[in-house]
Design a protein around this motif. Structure first.
Motif, PDB file in Angstrom:
ATOM      1  N   ILE B 213      11.014   1.607   1.855  1.00  0.00           N
ATOM      2  CA  ILE B 213      10.690   0.922   3.111  1.00  0.00           C
ATOM      3  C   ILE B 213       9.307   1.350   3.609  1.00  0.00           C
ATOM      4  O   ILE B 213       8.480   0.520   3.993  1.00  0.00           O
ATOM      5  CB  ILE B 213      11.773   1.216   4.179  1.00  0.00           C
ATOM      6  CG1 ILE B 213      13.070   0.492   3.826  1.00  0.00           C
ATOM      7  CG2 ILE B 213      11.293   0.784   5.559  1.00  0.00           C
ATOM      8  CD1 ILE B 213      14.126   0.552   4.893  1.00  0.00           C
ATOM      9  N   ARG B 217       6.123  -1.049   4.069  1.00  0.00           N
ATOM     10  CA  ARG B 217       5.453  -1.212   5.355  1.00  0.00           C
ATOM     11  C   ARG B 217       3.942  -1.128   5.171  1.00  0.00           C
ATOM     12  O   ARG B 217       3.192  -1.953   5.691  1.00  0.00           O
ATOM     13  CB  ARG B 217       5.944  -0.125   6.307  1.00  0.00           C
ATOM     14  CG  ARG B 217       5.334  -0.190   7.702  1.00  0.00           C
ATOM     15  CD  ARG B 217       5.571   1.119   8.432  1.00  0.00           C
ATOM     16  NE  ARG B 217       4.923   2.212   7.712  1.00  0.00           N
ATOM     17  CZ  ARG B 217       5.304   3.488   7.800  1.00  0.00           C
ATOM     18  NH1 ARG B 217       6.323   3.834   8.541  1.00  0.00           N
ATOM     19  NH2 ARG B 217       4.667   4.421   7.121  1.00  0.00           N
ATOM     20  N   THR B 222       7.300  -7.470   3.600  1.00  0.00           N
ATOM     21  CA  THR B 222       8.516  -7.635   4.404  1.00  0.00           C
ATOM     22  C   THR B 222       9.733  -7.980   3.528  1.00  0.00           C
ATOM     23  O   THR B 222      10.864  -7.701   3.892  1.00  0.00           O
ATOM     24  CB  THR B 222       8.333  -8.741   5.453  1.00  0.00           C
ATOM     25  OG1 THR B 222       7.862  -9.914   4.800  1.00  0.00           O
ATOM     26  CG2 THR B 222       7.359  -8.320   6.524  1.00  0.00           C
ATOM     27  N   ILE B 225      11.312  -4.765   2.549  1.00  0.00           N
ATOM     28  CA  ILE B 225      11.982  -4.152   3.709  1.00  0.00           C
ATOM     29  C   ILE B 225      13.350  -4.810   3.924  1.00  0.00           C
ATOM     30  O   ILE B 225      14.367  -4.125   4.108  1.00  0.00           O
ATOM     31  CB  ILE B 225      11.116  -4.286   4.980  1.00  0.00           C
ATOM     32  CG1 ILE B 225       9.844  -3.461   4.823  1.00  0.00           C
ATOM     33  CG2 ILE B 225      11.895  -3.832   6.215  1.00  0.00           C
ATOM     34  CD1 ILE B 225       8.904  -3.513   6.016  1.00  0.00           C
TER      35      ILE B 225
END
Lengths: 265, 260
Positions: B213, B217, B222, B225
């Motif tokens: 994650i 980032r 995304t 994530i």
């Protein structure tokens, strides 16, 4: 109190056996037994003998000390420094069956027993109370009567010399209760333990017992010995019931009703 | 007409309909450019990334790392909780010794201890496992302790009248009686363990879901994530399923489960 202890005589029958001198020593022997919680005396200088194979019913109102007496005899309360002798081989059947819900019926029956063939012994005992087919059931799936029969099997599998019944049928419906009376008598005749049954049901006491004790205020207020065979007691029931209820109720009113003092304006 | 109305009624009462509609709207918004890729990846992109990461072995290998953290942390935390609850539950002296400390511990939010744990244990695996252990200890302790104290006294007395020793009472009556409470505590502990895992993994991790994650980032990925969020959700569901399976086996005597 002396008047209450005199035996009732009817012309046709000799209803009460005389106090036969026992050949064997009693299984339960209490002398001058007193139990108090703080200033509150529950049992007051009580003498009690129960002979081997004798079926004794203990009647009493709530708070008369009958449960306290049973707990002492069952070893649930200690009685230090008192003249109490009870057999080590004893078993209690409570009003609520108190089966462990997480153990199957047969494991409940042999709970705490040592030795081989436990399942077989459980099965024999369960067959005796007519529940051989429920040996692997979970207790919470049993009806109230069935649970109480398992509790009886659990007590009897230990071959106790003293069987203590604490209002064992009070939570059952009338029909089941009658069936249980028959079962208890059958089991008692087959195994011959001494039985002390606590009850508040006068009819139940008359139907089952050899001897009825009435406990009041921590003392034995009256006792009746019944010699008539069970099953022929219908005629006696009527007479004895009113007498026993009189003893139970008579003291109740005299204790409970306090008359107003005169001229209390 | 009746067929149509029947169909619409079936669809209307289906619990799948609203999530699917939600996904469809999300996908549509992404395709039309309403939601830019850097704000939130489209469901189809997430699915593609999930397949890609699974096949490349990136996701499984990092998942194993996270899984081990939870497992070790839980093993330590739950064991400690059970031991302390037994100490406190089975003896008054144990309660006097253990319970005050546990109540003090309860007032400190576990995550607030993170800086202290980093000072003590560095930034490797140890502080992560320690945080999970510390957090998962309490629910098990609290529930088992009250479960032991809540065992029906009449059952204990009944069993005692049949001559069971103290140890036999604990084994045959008290522990089985407290087991349902223990399992409730275990379920809380598992969900707390996963919650703490998420935070603990943000501490300078070089592997694990948190590492994925953090990396994503930095590269505005995304899609990755969202994939990791999905995995966390699956972990939570799996933990709950595990306790349910244990309950179904261990509490088979309960009527609710007997009827099912």
């Amino acid at each position: 109190m002396d008047a209450r202890l005199t035996f009732l005589e009817l012309p046709e029958h000799r209803l009460y056996a005389p106090d036969e001198s026992p050949t064997e020593p009693p299984v339960v022997r209490l002398r001058d037994f007193t139990r108090a919680f703080g200033a509150n005396t529950i049992i007051d200088r009580l003498d009690l003998d129960i002979h081997p194979g004798e079926f004794v019913a203990l009647l009493g109102r709530s708070g008369s000390g009958k449960t306290t007496l049973l707990r002492t005899l069952g070893g649930l309360d200690d009685a230090p420094g008192q003249d109490v002798s009870v057999p080590s081989s004893r078993a209690v059947v409570f009003q609520d069956a108190r089966l462990l819900p997480w153990k199957r019926v047969w494991r409940n029956v042999v709970l705490g027993l040592k030795g081989e063939n436990q399942r077989e012994r459980a099965h024999d005992a369960l067959r005796e109370v007519g529940l051989g087919h429920r040996i692997d059931a979970w207790p919470l799936t049993l009806s109230g009567g069935e649970a109480q029969r398992v509790a009886l099997a659990r007590a009897l599998v230990r071959e106790p010399r003293l069987l203590l019944l604490d209002e064992p049928f009070a939570a059952l419906d009338a029909l089941t209760r009658l069936k249980m009376h028959g079962l208890v008598l059958d089991l008692w005749r087959a195994h011959r333990p001494a039985v002390l049954m606590v009850t508040h049901d006068v009819d139940e006491a008359i139907a089952l017992a050899d001897r009825i004790l009435v406990l009041d205020g921590g003392r034995i207020a009256a006792q009746e010995r019944i010699a008539l065979p069970r099953g022929e007691r219908a005629e006696l029931t009527h007479l004895l019931r009113s007498k026993l209820l009189g003893i139970l109720g008579g003291t109740a009113t005299s204790d409970a009703v306090i008359p107003f003092p005169q001229g209390g304006h | 007409m009746p067929i149509l109305s029947k169909l619409s009624r079936t669809l209307g009462s289906s619990r799948w309909l609203s999530p699917i509609a939600f996904l469809a709207v999300w996908e549509l918004a992404s395709r039309t450019g309403l939601i830019p890729q850097r704000t939130l990846a489209a469901p189809s992109a997430v699915a593609g990334t999930l397949a890609e990461m699974t096949l490349s072995g990136e996701l499984p290998s990092n998942l194993v790392v996270s899984f081990e953290r939870v497992l070790f942390g839980l093993a330590i935390g739950v064991t400690t909780g059970i031991v302390l609850a037994l100490l406190a539950g089975l003896s008054r002296r144990g309660e006097a010794a253990v319970d005050p400390i546990m109540q003090i511990k309860r007032t400190i939010p576990t995550l607030a201890l993170t800086p202290l744990f980093i000072v003590w244990f560095g930034i490797g695996e140890t502080p992560k496992v320690a945080l999970i252990a510390f957090a998962s200890m309490f629910p098990v302790y609290l529930n088992l302790f009250s479960g032991i104290r809540g065992v029906d006294a009449r059952l204990v007395e009944g069993a005692r009248s049949f001559g069971l020793s103290q140890a036999e009472l604990v084994w045959h009556v008290i522990l089985p009686g407290a087991l349902p409470s223990l399992l409730v505590g275990l379920r809380y502990s598992l969900s707390i363990a996963i919650l703490v895992l998420v935070v603990a993994e943000q501490i300078n991790a070089s592997a694990g879901l948190g590492y994925l994650i953090n990396n994503a980032r930095d590269f505005l990925r995304t899609d990755i994530i969202v994939v990791c969020l999905l995995v966390y959700a699956v972990l939570g569901l799996a933990a709950d399923g595990l306790v349910r399976a244990i309950e179904a086996r261990a509490l088979v005597w309960r009527p609710a489960l007997l009827d099912a």
